[in-house]
Structure formats: structure tokens, C-alpha cells
Write an enzyme that holds these catalytic residues in place. Sequence first.
Site, PDB file in Angstrom:
ATOM      1  CB  SER A  72      -4.219  -2.547  -2.093  1.00 37.00           C
ATOM      2  OG  SER A  72      -5.426  -2.218  -1.457  1.00 37.00           O
ATOM      3  CG  ASP A  94      -8.933  -5.047  -7.646  1.00 40.78           C
ATOM      4  OD1 ASP A  94      -8.731  -5.494  -6.516  1.00 40.78           O
ATOM      5  OD2 ASP A  94      -8.556  -3.926  -8.010  1.00 40.78           O
ATOM      6  CG  HIS A 128      -7.957  -6.099  -3.506  1.00 41.64           C
ATOM      7  ND1 HIS A 128      -7.609  -5.099  -4.376  1.00 41.64           N
ATOM      8  CD2 HIS A 128      -7.328  -5.796  -2.337  1.00 41.64           C
ATOM      9  CE1 HIS A 128      -6.832  -4.230  -3.776  1.00 41.64           C
ATOM     10  NE2 HIS A 128      -6.636  -4.640  -2.535  1.00 41.64           N
TER      11      HIS A 128
END
Length: 609
Positions: A114, A245, A275
Site C-alpha cells: 500500500s 484491490d 486490499h
Amino acid sequence: MTRDVVVERDVLVPMRDGTRLAADVYRPTATPGPGPVLLHRTPYDKTEPADGSGWARMFAEHGYVAVVQDCRGCHASEGEVDFLFPEAEDGQDTVEWIRRQPWCDGRVGTWGASWSGWAQTAMAALGTPGLAAMVPVTSGSDGGTSAVRHGGAVELRWVAWAFSHAARNVPAAASGPGFGDWLARWPIRPGGTQLAAAPAYERWAFHLLTADDDDPAWRHPSLAPLAHLDTFTDAPTLLIGGWYDSYARGTLELYERLAAGRRGPIRVVMGPWAHGGLEEPHAGDVWFGDDAVLDPRAVHRRWFDRWLQGERNGVDDEAPVRLFVMGGGSGVRRPDGRLSHGGRWRDETEWPLARATPATLHLHAGGRLAPDRPADAGSATTYRFDPSDPVPTIGGNVSALTEVVPGKDDARDIVSAGGFDQREGPHVFGASPPYSPLADRPDVLVFQSGALPEPVEVTGTVEVHLWVSSTAVSTDVTAKLIDLHPPSAAYPHGYALNLTDSIIRVRDTRSAAPDPADVTIMLYPTSNLFRAGHRIRVDISSSNFPRFDVNPNTGEPPGRSQRHVVAVNTIHHDNAHPSRIVLPIVPPPTARCSHGSAASVRNELQRRT
């Protein structure tokens, strides 16, 4: 062999502007001399196990020196949080500092997901010397086209992130209404929320909301590494992403561009995950099977052992692309309540797949979706888009759409990521009784195929081409691809499984114009096997909130509107304006020789629908 580990905490690393960033250094107590170092840069607190991972200690036990650093303005580090912008230079300066230490042999590997994935690609975009191997997990490639801005709209998850991170990082910003409350009275204004107590956060959050499309921010190496491929590192890179995601498009865009022009090894793994869900066999309400789970620690160690330690562990022999093809499951409801959608892994030599052939399904009057081009003239479907009543987001490619729980360190989802039946309920933000399928809303246009007599695999980037006119000077158009499961005992109304979606902000759409606007919407890539008996469905509307901000339809500069108007939007689907969806169809193995041409795939899809 497991080694004892010594940890040196809060080592201050100077940046080029004098700001000092704090790092914890994990070193094995017994090492023969300098060696490669692994670096993780995070805004979520470097102190293990505060981040729940223990990865640095694991790497040090395996013989690496591991450095974990708080990003600028976070926790023990100095400076102010300025979104992702500092990560390119701060990362480069940190690597330079590591290379000067006596325990480093000049080579640095990086890991993280991320924000920590962006932190890697940001420094890679600068061609950082010494960067010797990377594993960016769920990271972006161009924040101006997806993951931050998206087709001209804003992914509101980043504003939610500003609220939640500020609440944990700046005590004065910890009180006030939850982000869901602010969404209910959207839009927000500078000085009107608790972000005013965290000026740095407020500044960049409103920059994201109001920046014009030509703002230099969208070309910055931290936000758009794709714009800096001429300096991007050739270090061996493993990209990991998921179909649900928030960075699905960014992961595969970066792979495609790097694979086409880089000298160093480049691989990508795309699973069915949302995610942060690499170790889960499900995404949202959908189960894909136990084989969908990835062991990220083992994957990281093999990559670093190969490229930093020279270990011949078989990484070189693996396919450059590993994909999880979703679908093919029984469709029953599991004991945990999730839909059994199934799927399987497959190795590929390229992305996009050369054998995936574009097949076109046209939108027709009455909601039909079929290969034949419309023959009639003047056919169109009109709906009313009221910005005060947007279509609610149900699952999809979201992350960080959360709010801090008052008095706790926990956060709760405002929108949960992944696959869900596109049906309202008490779990859906913005929905109210009586709950109904999104397809029943008058501002959602539904076009679907007939029941498929045989399976159809869609793998690749899906395009939706629409002819649009509107009574407003500016409006949004959304598109969503759905695998429509047939009715069953567990799901008597069927199950409308969202696969991928997108949005585009359109100007000059007024129906008084000579012709409708020709609009192309690039949906996120996906890979799904539509089973026999299922239907291919595409939903068209003008909002998907709070995944994206809502267009007020006034044409005012982004994020600065003072009012909104209702737009009457029209999707044209006649012979002169053939609105359509283009699907990358992968023929089954036994049919690849006979179904290799575009014409043959279209014929086969015609037969199937």
C-alpha cells in the site's frame, strides 16, 4: 538457520532538507561481515509488533539486516505528512544512508504494501543507486488516472485516510464526527472539520480534491512512477496485487510497462484478493477456495534470497505472470455465509494475454446485451441523476474507506472491499429501507446477456464505450461488470457479483450539442470464468458513492462546487451510436487453435449469448 537479533531503536536518519526520520535497525548478532539490507518505510508505526507483522525480526533471524523507518511526519519521525510526495526523495536519502553503514555491502532491498508499496516505486522512479531488489505489494503506478484520481473523479478513500491517520498521529484531530458523518453531509470545506487541527493533513487532502487535471502533482515520481520510466531502476522487482484491490490497475500497468522496457527481472502475481487480503481465501462476501491463499513471507524470502544472496531456489524458472482466474465454483452458500465462486491459478508468459481476443457486446433497447450491432435509429435510454441521492457503493476495489472508532485504536469499514451481491442492506452506506437490488434503482441502467450455454473466460482490461448526452454541462458516467449467477435455493433471486468498475467525468455533454459525446471507460482489469447458465451484465449509472466523489453537474472546478443540479442523462444505443462493452475473451485450451481470430471469438460469443 535462525539467528539471535539485536535491535537499535530510533536511529535518526538525516534527509537532504535537514529533517530527521526515525528508524529501527534489526541486526543478526552473528554475521560474517557487511551484507545486503532490507528496508521497509511505513506511516503506520515502525515499532514491531505495532504493525502486526514482525517481518523485520523474521528477516534478521534469516540473516539480513532489516531497517524499518517511520515516514516523514509519522510517529517518531520529524517533519509533516504531505501525502506521498516526500517518499521519492526521502526513500532515496534513506538508501544512501544505509549504504554508508558498516553493516551494508551497498545493496538494499525493499518491501511493503500500500503506502509502503508507493514508497518503493517512488524511490525506484528516481533511479536510486543501490536499490537491488523490490517487492511492492498493492502499489500504484499513476495516481492521476487511478488509485487517487480516477477518470477525473476522486477516490474518497484518501480523504478518509487523512481523517483516520490524523486522528492517530495528531491528538488534536482525534475528536469530532466520524468520516461517515462527514460523507452524509458531503462536500466538506477547509476549516470545517477536525482536519483543521492537523493543517498538514487538511492541506494535502483538499489539494487532492481540488487540483486540476493538469496539476504538476499528477506527474510527480511519488504519484506517477509510470511518468519516469526513463530513470526507473532495473532492480529485480516482484509486483503483487489483487483483482479486488484498490491498485489492481496500477499493479498490472506498472508490470506491463516495465516488462516492455526494463533489463532487470520483473514478475507479477495477481490473486483474487481485496486490499491486504493475500492470506485470505475470500474477498468480501465471496469465497475462492483455499488455494487462493498466498504465503507472503515465503514469497518475499525466496525473492530476496535469489537476488540478494544468489541462492538458486527456482525463482528464475517461474513464469513471469501468475494469475488467479476467478469463477467456476458451485455457487452455493457456504457455512460462513459466503458465495462459493471458486477459481484456480494459472501461469502466463505475458500481460496482457496475446491470445485474449476482444469481443464486443452491444447495448440494446430493453436492456439486452448482445454481439449484434443495433439496427434501429434513435434508440436510447434516459435516467435522472440526482447528486443528492447517489448510487451507493457495494464492495469493489476500495481500501481505507474506514473511520476511527471513538476511544479506540480500531477502525471500522464504511465500505467493505471485494465481491458482493449488488443488493442494498443495512450494511451498505447510504442505503435506507426498504432495501432493494441496485438494479431496481431508476438511475441504474442494466444490460445483460442471455444465459450462457457454455463457460466464458474474461481476462484482461475491460472497456466500455458509450454515447452520452446530458442536460448538464458536466456529469459522471459509471460502468460495472457483473457475473450474474442464476437463482438457486440459497439465492432465490440470483446473485449479482461485481467484478470490476470505473468512472469518467465528462464535460460538454448537453443534449443540445450536435452529437452525443463518445465516452470510453476503462474498467479495472479482471479475470473471471462465467459459468454456463450465468449471464454477463453491465450496469451504467452516474455515481458510485463513497467510492468516488459525486459530480454536482454544474461544471464548477473540482472540489469547489457551491450547489448541485439534477442531470437528465441519456445513453444512446442505435446504429449510429453503438454503445458497447469490449471483453477480452480467453478461449478454452481445446479451442485455442480454432478460436484464435477476433471473428471466431465473436461468433462463439454470439452463439453462447
